[in-house]
Enzyme design. Structure first.
Site, PDB file in Angstrom:
ATOM      1  N   ARG A 196     -17.121  19.233 -45.725  1.00  0.00           N
ATOM      2  CA  ARG A 196     -16.725  17.871 -45.340  1.00  0.00           C
ATOM      3  C   ARG A 196     -15.213  17.723 -45.460  1.00  0.00           C
ATOM      4  NH1 ARG A 196     -19.820  13.078 -48.085  1.00  0.00           N
ATOM      5  NH2 ARG A 196     -18.776  11.949 -46.405  1.00  0.00           N
ATOM      6  N   CYS A 226     -13.104  10.281 -52.435  1.00  0.00           N
ATOM      7  CA  CYS A 226     -14.271  11.006 -51.927  1.00  0.00           C
ATOM      8  C   CYS A 226     -14.656  10.358 -50.601  1.00  0.00           C
ATOM      9  CB  CYS A 226     -15.409  10.966 -52.952  1.00  0.00           C
ATOM     10  SG  CYS A 226     -15.897   9.282 -53.433  1.00  0.00           S
TER      11      CYS A 226
END
Length: 285
Positions: free
Chosen positions: A178, A234
């Site tokens: 990611r 995040c």
């Protein structure tokens, strides 16, 4: 460890009057699952706080997928379940400490010192043969007065201003694919904030799900400037919080959360996006 307590530690103190145990279990994409798990079985005396209903604000255009809750609303929520300024709070989940760490960070943000995350989580508690219950505690509201620690938080505009500064390190807590922009299961744009390095939050846990000690956490961040400023993010400001605990266990003090995180960053179309690894391989689009 300063912020993590063991299963046996909690077992010995769980009935002390100033201890508030908070079940934070939550499954992404299944918003009712955590509450249902709590109602079926939990640590005796535990209360429940929900990631999206209690520990986040409603989603809007900006602010990310789990915006920080309004200070007043958060104070009401924690007071409702019996948390006062004098409480010793132990938070647990069954997601590696990610949800419990969110509550840990929020309480620290409100100025609360006596808050800890339970090591290993609920399944380990059950596997150890420790007591469980399906009986819900009668809630006796408390009075909580917040002293907001604004220095723990950084907003998008400041992150943008700090890009490329030598004494600032931006840490992306998501899994490598990611971060590199190879996959993106949650958000509309793949990639990372330019200049950010990758430290996957689960690397702070041992193979058995226990938190690594201070020395091992220090090894994870050995390349970082201990006198520099660290900004942690995040996808939505949840899984960054275990990394903040890990950094504090490792002795870093200048650590701030970008609460909106990647999902907030990409809500501004003008913000730059990087893909690939930062070590000489990235490109910005």
């Amino acid at each position: 460890m300063n912020h993590i307590v063991s299963l046996k530690w909690l077992l010995a103190r769980m009935y002390e009057p100033d201890v508030v145990i908070v079940d934070c279990r939550f499954l992404m994409g299944q918003p009712d699952a955590g509450r249902e798990l709590y109602e079926a079985s939990h640590i005796p005396g535990a209360v429940y706080l929900d990631l999206e209903r209690d520990l986040s604000a409603p989603v809007e255009e900006h602010g990310g997928r789990h915006p920080l809750p309004d200070i007043f609303d958060l104070t009401v929520a924690i007071s409702r379940v019996g948390i006062s300024n004098e409480s010793l709070v132990v938070a647990y989940d069954d997601q590696g400490g990610m949800m419990a760490s969110r509550l840990w960070w929020l309480l620290k943000y409100l100025g609360h010192e006596q808050v800890f995350v339970l090591d290993e989580g609920y399944t380990a508690w059950v596997d150890a043969g420790f007591p469980t219950s399906s009986q819900q505690k009668t809630l006796i509201p408390a009075r909580y007065l917040a002293t907001v620690q604004h220095n723990m938080l950084v907003e998008m505009d400041e992150v943008k201003e700090l890009l490329g500064q030598d004494r600032v390190t931006i840490i992306d807590s998501r899994e490598g694919p990611r971060y590199r922009g190879e996959v993106e299961p949650m958000d509309k744009v793949a990639g990372h904030i330019p200049g950010a390095i990758n430290r996957f939050w689960k690397d702070g846990l041992s193979d058995n799900g226990a938190w690594k000690g201070a020395d091992a956490q220090s090894e994870r961040f050995a390349d970082l400037d201990r006198d520099g400023e660290l900004i942690v993010y995040c996808g939505s400001g949840v899984s960054a919080t275990p990394n903040i605990i890990a950094l504090q266990e490792a002795g870093f003090s200048k650590v701030r959360l970008y609460a909106g995180s990647w999902s907030d960053w990409i809500s501004y179309s003008e913000n730059p996006v990087a893909v690939g690894d930062e070590e000489g391989k990235k490109h910005v689009k």
